[in-house]
Write a protein that holds these residues in place. Structure first.
Motif, PDB file in Angstrom:
ATOM      1  N   GLU A   1      10.943 -10.474 -22.515  1.00 42.57           N
ATOM      2  CA  GLU A   1      11.346 -10.987 -23.810  1.00 42.57           C
ATOM      3  C   GLU A   1      10.582  -9.940 -24.723  1.00 42.57           C
ATOM      4  OE1 GLU A   1      10.865 -15.275 -23.818  1.00 42.57           O
ATOM      5  OE2 GLU A   1      12.404 -15.497 -22.388  1.00 42.57           O
ATOM      6  N   ASP A   2       9.803  -9.074 -24.552  1.00 35.77           N
ATOM      7  CA  ASP A   2       9.275  -8.105 -25.512  1.00 35.77           C
ATOM      8  C   ASP A   2      10.056  -6.841 -25.595  1.00 35.77           C
ATOM      9  OD1 ASP A   2       6.708  -6.891 -23.236  1.00 35.77           O
ATOM     10  OD2 ASP A   2       8.933  -6.962 -23.046  1.00 35.77           O
ATOM     11  N   ALA A   3      11.439  -6.892 -25.099  1.00 39.15           N
ATOM     12  CA  ALA A   3      12.274  -5.939 -25.152  1.00 39.15           C
ATOM     13  C   ALA A   3      11.593  -4.493 -24.613  1.00 39.15           C
ATOM     14  CB  ALA A   3      12.592  -5.456 -26.744  1.00 39.15           C
ATOM     15  N   LYS A   4      10.561  -4.672 -23.698  1.00 43.16           N
ATOM     16  CA  LYS A   4      10.195  -3.644 -23.038  1.00 43.16           C
ATOM     17  C   LYS A   4      10.396  -3.381 -21.711  1.00 43.16           C
ATOM     18  CE  LYS A   4       5.748  -3.382 -23.904  1.00 43.16           C
ATOM     19  NZ  LYS A   4       4.420  -3.658 -24.420  1.00 43.16           N
ATOM     20  N   LEU A   5      10.751  -2.108 -21.306  1.00 44.12           N
ATOM     21  CA  LEU A   5      11.206  -1.865 -19.994  1.00 44.12           C
ATOM     22  C   LEU A   5       9.878  -1.090 -19.322  1.00 44.12           C
ATOM     23  CD1 LEU A   5      14.548  -0.175 -20.616  1.00 44.12           C
ATOM     24  CD2 LEU A   5      14.187  -2.087 -19.329  1.00 44.12           C
ATOM     25  N   GLY A   6       9.583  -1.541 -18.023  1.00 41.13           N
ATOM     26  CA  GLY A   6       8.430  -1.074 -17.435  1.00 41.13           C
ATOM     27  C   GLY A   6       8.826  -0.487 -15.887  1.00 41.13           C
ATOM     28  N   LEU A   7       8.134   0.971 -15.914  1.00 40.87           N
ATOM     29  CA  LEU A   7       8.111   1.472 -14.491  1.00 40.87           C
ATOM     30  C   LEU A   7       6.965   1.594 -13.875  1.00 40.87           C
ATOM     31  CD1 LEU A   7       9.553   3.613 -12.416  1.00 40.87           C
ATOM     32  CD2 LEU A   7       9.043   5.436 -14.247  1.00 40.87           C
ATOM     33  N   TRP A   8       6.888   0.855 -12.878  1.00 39.98           N
ATOM     34  CA  TRP A   8       5.854   0.924 -12.021  1.00 39.98           C
ATOM     35  C   TRP A   8       6.021   1.678 -10.653  1.00 39.98           C
ATOM     36  CZ3 TRP A   8       2.056  -2.680 -14.200  1.00 39.98           C
ATOM     37  CH2 TRP A   8       2.669  -3.327 -15.265  1.00 39.98           C
ATOM     38  N   ASN A   9       5.153   2.626 -10.121  1.00 41.04           N
ATOM     39  CA  ASN A   9       5.240   3.153  -9.006  1.00 41.04           C
ATOM     40  C   ASN A   9       3.884   3.376  -8.095  1.00 41.04           C
ATOM     41  OD1 ASN A   9       4.388   5.493 -10.032  1.00 41.04           O
ATOM     42  ND2 ASN A   9       6.230   6.289 -10.239  1.00 41.04           N
ATOM     43  N   SER A  10       3.984   3.932  -6.936  1.00 40.85           N
ATOM     44  CA  SER A  10       2.720   4.164  -6.349  1.00 40.85           C
ATOM     45  C   SER A  10       2.392   5.603  -6.241  1.00 40.85           C
ATOM     46  CB  SER A  10       2.751   3.704  -4.886  1.00 40.85           C
ATOM     47  OG  SER A  10       4.266   3.671  -4.417  1.00 40.85           O
TER      48      SER A  10
ATOM     49  N   GLN B   1       0.684  -1.177   0.140  1.00 42.98           N
ATOM     50  CA  GLN B   1       0.095  -0.168  -0.046  1.00 42.98           C
ATOM     51  C   GLN B   1       0.695   1.201  -0.175  1.00 42.98           C
ATOM     52  OE1 GLN B   1      -3.185   0.246  -0.394  1.00 42.98           O
ATOM     53  NE2 GLN B   1      -3.727  -1.737  -0.555  1.00 42.98           N
ATOM     54  N   PRO B   2       0.552   2.206  -0.901  1.00 42.58           N
ATOM     55  CA  PRO B   2      -0.280   2.322  -2.000  1.00 42.58           C
ATOM     56  C   PRO B   2       0.200   1.256  -3.111  1.00 42.58           C
ATOM     57  CG  PRO B   2       0.840   4.210  -1.920  1.00 42.58           C
ATOM     58  CD  PRO B   2       1.394   3.555  -0.472  1.00 42.58           C
ATOM     59  N   PRO B   3      -0.851   0.816  -3.936  1.00 38.65           N
ATOM     60  CA  PRO B   3      -0.489  -0.343  -4.585  1.00 38.65           C
ATOM     61  C   PRO B   3       0.433   0.058  -5.815  1.00 38.65           C
ATOM     62  CG  PRO B   3      -2.672   0.095  -5.097  1.00 38.65           C
ATOM     63  CD  PRO B   3      -2.101   1.025  -3.917  1.00 38.65           C
ATOM     64  N   LEU B   4       1.205  -0.379  -6.666  1.00 38.15           N
ATOM     65  CA  LEU B   4       2.157  -0.118  -7.593  1.00 38.15           C
ATOM     66  C   LEU B   4       1.136  -0.114  -8.956  1.00 38.15           C
ATOM     67  CD1 LEU B   4       4.968  -2.502  -6.851  1.00 38.15           C
ATOM     68  CD2 LEU B   4       5.106   0.000  -6.884  1.00 38.15           C
ATOM     69  N   ALA B   5       1.400   0.857  -9.778  1.00 32.31           N
ATOM     70  CA  ALA B   5       0.762   1.000 -10.965  1.00 32.31           C
ATOM     71  C   ALA B   5       1.913   1.261 -12.138  1.00 32.31           C
ATOM     72  CB  ALA B   5      -0.233   2.174 -10.728  1.00 32.31           C
ATOM     73  N   LEU B   6       1.365   1.036 -13.199  1.00 29.07           N
ATOM     74  CA  LEU B   6       2.281   0.959 -14.415  1.00 29.07           C
ATOM     75  C   LEU B   6       2.380   2.660 -14.866  1.00 29.07           C
ATOM     76  CD1 LEU B   6       3.964  -0.044 -16.684  1.00 29.07           C
ATOM     77  CD2 LEU B   6       1.986  -0.385 -18.136  1.00 29.07           C
ATOM     78  N   LYS B   7       3.583   3.252 -14.598  1.00 32.87           N
ATOM     79  CA  LYS B   7       3.624   4.615 -15.086  1.00 32.87           C
ATOM     80  C   LYS B   7       4.121   4.809 -16.575  1.00 32.87           C
ATOM     81  CE  LYS B   7       4.140   8.914 -13.110  1.00 32.87           C
ATOM     82  NZ  LYS B   7       5.714   9.413 -12.748  1.00 32.87           N
TER      83      LYS B   7
ATOM     84  N   LYS C   1      11.064   0.146  -0.655  1.00 32.01           N
ATOM     85  CA  LYS C   1      11.026   1.146   0.614  1.00 32.01           C
ATOM     86  C   LYS C   1      10.472   2.420  -0.294  1.00 32.01           C
ATOM     87  CE  LYS C   1      15.199   1.603   2.783  1.00 32.01           C
ATOM     88  NZ  LYS C   1      16.260   1.731   3.536  1.00 32.01           N
ATOM     89  N   ARG C   2      10.849   2.743  -1.557  1.00 28.34           N
ATOM     90  CA  ARG C   2      10.455   3.909  -2.253  1.00 28.34           C
ATOM     91  C   ARG C   2       9.130   3.584  -3.083  1.00 28.34           C
ATOM     92  NH1 ARG C   2      15.406   4.803  -5.520  1.00 28.34           N
ATOM     93  NH2 ARG C   2      14.513   6.839  -6.354  1.00 28.34           N
ATOM     94  N   GLY C   3       8.958   2.508  -3.040  1.00 30.13           N
ATOM     95  CA  GLY C   3       7.674   1.927  -3.892  1.00 30.13           C
ATOM     96  C   GLY C   3       7.701   2.282  -5.273  1.00 30.13           C
ATOM     97  N   ILE C   4       8.970   1.676  -5.958  1.00 27.53           N
ATOM     98  CA  ILE C   4       9.372   1.631  -7.373  1.00 27.53           C
ATOM     99  C   ILE C   4       9.677   0.332  -7.867  1.00 27.53           C
ATOM    100  CG2 ILE C   4      10.787   2.686  -9.312  1.00 27.53           C
ATOM    101  CD1 ILE C   4      11.180   4.846  -7.456  1.00 27.53           C
TER     102      ILE C   4
END
Lengths: 403, 332
Positions: free
Chosen positions: A333-342, A19-25, A324-327
């Motif tokens: 394999e789809d060559a994509k990078l994802g950033l998720w945070n709260s 909490q708070p939940p992670l979401a795709l940024k 700790k920082r919620g990141i």
């Protein structure tokens, strides 16, 4: 009676742990072309990614703006590890461990090489930063652990252990605080723990755990590193006591927790992560369609904390989660990078996602910064897939009158 | 009111007439469908009665046929993940489409709905097993030939795809002659004596005095080792890494375990690993095993291996079985 479907493992839903939940940024492509992302590590100034084209790329961790490309290795990069804010180490099947200063543009500041170019699969630096240990593939009859003096300018091997494993050494992990304690894991299923005080392989072999399965990832966890987790290539998870090498719990095939009612599809384990602040061990695992599942591992049960979906479309090979920082960073394999945070942002879900969540009550707030074109194509592709699947059914309906 | 009836299949409960006449649904012609439609409804059982209530509950008004079936598909997911092989899914409509109680048509693209629907049919494998056994009969050897399963993969890149390595326990022991020795405490040594299993006590191991040659000899003498839980901790002190290099570090046994069964478990477990070439061979049995036993071992191995591949059957190019000295017989 086994048909490839693993026995079910009971799982409960416990979203309060994240909490708070992670979401795709944000998502970003590593490159064009058929590249896999293997590993991600990050600190406050860099996100560092290794890929199947033998390159390491540095990114701004917030914007994903590319900062630098590190080219040196000539074969598969098997592991990367950040050391403090400025140092990166990388191992490769080309037989070397390279040390990089991320502030400079030049090549590696030091290279540790194995003379026979033994393909290196794993490495670690001990807590006093004096010993570098690296594990090799099985070459002929030997799977070696090579030791280097991390402080010296020469890259000569100081010692080699060659008796303790009979197959590829996939994991090298030093104890987090004891500079003389080393743990190794191999495809032969053994977790070996060594006391390196006398640098003698036979005398130094302390305890051995036989996990019975080809080891993918192992690690110490617990406030004093008193436990070990082990993830296998067959997707089994087990927990061990690090002092006496006894098994604490064997979870078996973790794919058995898959539960569509929870929106949980688990096809493979990515890694485990220990959170010292809460004392919790988490399991990060993925689905073949690109979902990332975060589970809380208890002594003998598992809890689903969150499902991160919408970021990837293929197997996710690596995540780096700074709880700790919620990141959380992800790559696959789809060559994509994802950033998720709260970060709290208002929810905007596509109509298709709404249908899914109506059935499965997904806890995730899906926020994808995709173009209108992408969303429309997404809908169309779904309908085509549906249509193809049921063309056969339509055939039946047409012939119904004959029957 | 629409409901679904399922026919669960297992090797033991399948009606024999159906088993023998079973062919893969995708090859059925309309004539086959007519035959299939005359299956005696009394052998069709309804399992998961809850499912029918769910189906009714979600849709207020009667849905269009396509939508109803789509709904069935996605709700089946949990169902199918929990049951053993389902080959036939029969959907029964009893409102305006036919005689009540009689199956009207077969939704037999089961592989579409099943997450790991097997692409090889039991009857074809049985036929291949027959051929392999026959080949072995024709040229009798003075040893019992092993039956090996060879898998050729495709769309798999060993340089970058995830490692494919593990072990699976087969229902029937493929290597009955495998020698297992127990490094036992007092209780386990006694038990070993009773069932004529080879054993070494702590004292026997101490006598080796950590002599590398002796330990190597011990490692070579047996195919696998068991060790009492209490003893396992002492092995590094007693033997050093002597058993490691041979890949024979013991499997732990507790006082609650039956050591004979544990040894059989080891004999029944096969290891597989894919290295640089795209093919894999595992010993799944021997020619003196019955057709059924070989069949069960082969189906188990294939389904397990396929379940670990990212694209499942899309990653499988060829499947062969062969006895040691003869030509391979193709399965897929």
């Amino acid at each position: 009676m086994n048909d490839g479907i693993p026995p079910p493992i009971p799982i409960t839903f416990e979203p309060r742990l994240i909490q708070p939940p992670l979401a795709l940024k944000q998502t970003s492509a590593f490159s064009h072309g058929d590249i896999y992302i293997f590993d991600i590590v990050a600190n406050s100034s860099n996100m560092i990614v290794s890929a199947s084209n033998h390159e390491i790329k540095l990114y701004n961790p917030a914007t994903f703006a590319i900062k630098n490309i590190l080219k040196f290795h000539t074969d598969t990069i098997t592991q990367i590890k950040a050391h403090g804010e400025n140092i990166l180490m990388s191992s490769s099947k080309d037989g070397s461990v390279a040390v990089w200063d991320l502030r400079t543009d030049a090549g590696p500041v030091q290279v540790f090489k194995t003379p026979a170019k033994d393909p290196l699969l794993s490495f670690d630096l001990n807590s006093s930063e004096q010993i570098l240990a690296a594990g090799t593939e099985l070459v002929e009859y030997d799977a070696n652990i090579h030791f280097f003096d991390a402080r010296s300018n020469t890259s000569a091997i100081v010692k080699t252990y060659s008796e303790s494993h009979s197959d590829d050494i996939t994991n090298i992990k030093f104890h987090p605080t004891n500079p003389a304690r080393l743990m190794t894991g191999s495809v032969d299923g053994l977790i070996c723990q060594f006391d390196l005080t006398d640098m003698d392989e036979e005398e130094g072999l302390m305890v051995v755990s036989n996990t019975g399965a080809s080891i993918n990832k192992i690690g110490y966890f617990g406030p004093n590193a008193e436990y070990i987790y082990s993830l296998s290539h067959m997707e089994t998870l087990s927990l061990w006591n690090s002092e006496d090498a006894d098994a604490i719990h064997q979870f078996g095939d973790i794919r058995g927790v898959s539960n569509p009612a929870m929106g949980l599809t688990l096809d493979y384990g990515i890694d485990c992560q220990y959170e010292p602040e809460s004392g919790r061990l988490y399991l990060v695992a993925g689905s073949n369609e690109g979902n990332i599942n975060i589970l809380h591992v208890k002594a003998d049960s598992l809890q689903l904390c969150q499902v991160l979906s919408g970021g990837h479309s293929e197997i996710v090979r690596s995540t780096f989660w700074d709880s700790k920082r919620g990141i959380l960073y992800s790559g696959g394999e789809d060559a994509k990078l994802g950033l998720w945070n709260s970060d709290p942002i208002t929810t905007a879900s596509s109509p298709l996602a709404a249908t899914a969540s109506a059935r499965h009550s997904s806890p995730l707030q899906l926020k994808v910064k995709s173009s209108l074109f992408e969303r429309v194509m997404g809908h169309i592709l779904c309908l085509i897939e549906l249509r193809a699947k049921y063309t056969y059914l339509l055939f039946f309906f047409d012939t119904l009158s004959i029957v | 009111m629409r409901h679904v009836t399922l026919k669960p299949r297992s090797h033991h409960h399948l009606d024999t007439s159906l088993k023998d006449g079973y062919t893969h649904p995708s090859t059925w012609s309309s004539k086959d469908m007519a035959i299939a439609l005359s299956i005696d409804p009394s052998i069709i059982t309804i399992i998961y009665a809850d499912f029918t209530r769910t189906l009714q509950g979600h849709y207020g008004s009667p849905p269009s046929s396509l939508l109803a079936l789509y709904f069935i598909d996605s709700s089946f997911d949990l169902l199918l993940r929990r049951t053993s092989c389902i080959d036939i899914i029969i959907i029964e409509f009893d409102s305006g489409c036919g005689t009540r109680g009689k199956p009207l048509f077969l939704l037999h693209r089961a592989s579409l709905l099943l997450p790991t629907g097997s692409k090889i049919q039991v009857s074809a494998v049985r036929e291949s097993v027959r051929q392999v056994k026959q080949q072995s009969e024709e040229k009798k050897r003075n040893f019992v030939e092993t039956v090996e399963l060879q898998i050729g993969l495709k769309n798999y890149d060993p340089q970058r795809d995830k490692r494919f390595s593990g072990s699976v326990r087969l229902p029937n022991i493929p290597r009955p002659k495998m020698s297992v020795c127990i490094l036992g405490d007092a209780l386990h040594c006694d038990q070993a004596k009773e069932i004529a299993m080879e054993y070494q006590s702590v004292d026997d191991l101490k006598k080796l005095n950590k002599n590398k040659k002796q330990i190597k000899k011990l490692a070579k003498k047996y195919d696998a080792f068991l060790a009492s839980e209490a003893l396992i901790k002492q092995i590094p002190r007693l033997l050093g890494p002597g058993l490691h290099k041979a890949g024979k570090f013991p499997t732990p046994v507790t006082h609650a375990d039956n050591i004979g069964e544990k040894a059989d478990e080891i004999r029944a477990t096969i290891k597989f690993q894919l290295k640089k070439v795209l093919c894999l061979g595992v010993a799944v049995g021997h020619v003196d095993m019955s057709e059924d036993e070989l069949l069960a071992n082969i189906m188990m191995s294939v389904n397990f291996l396929v379940s670990l591949l990212k694209k499942h059957w899309q990653n499988v190019k060829t499947l062969f079985i062969k006895s040691s000295m003869n030509k391979p017989v193709r399965l897929y």
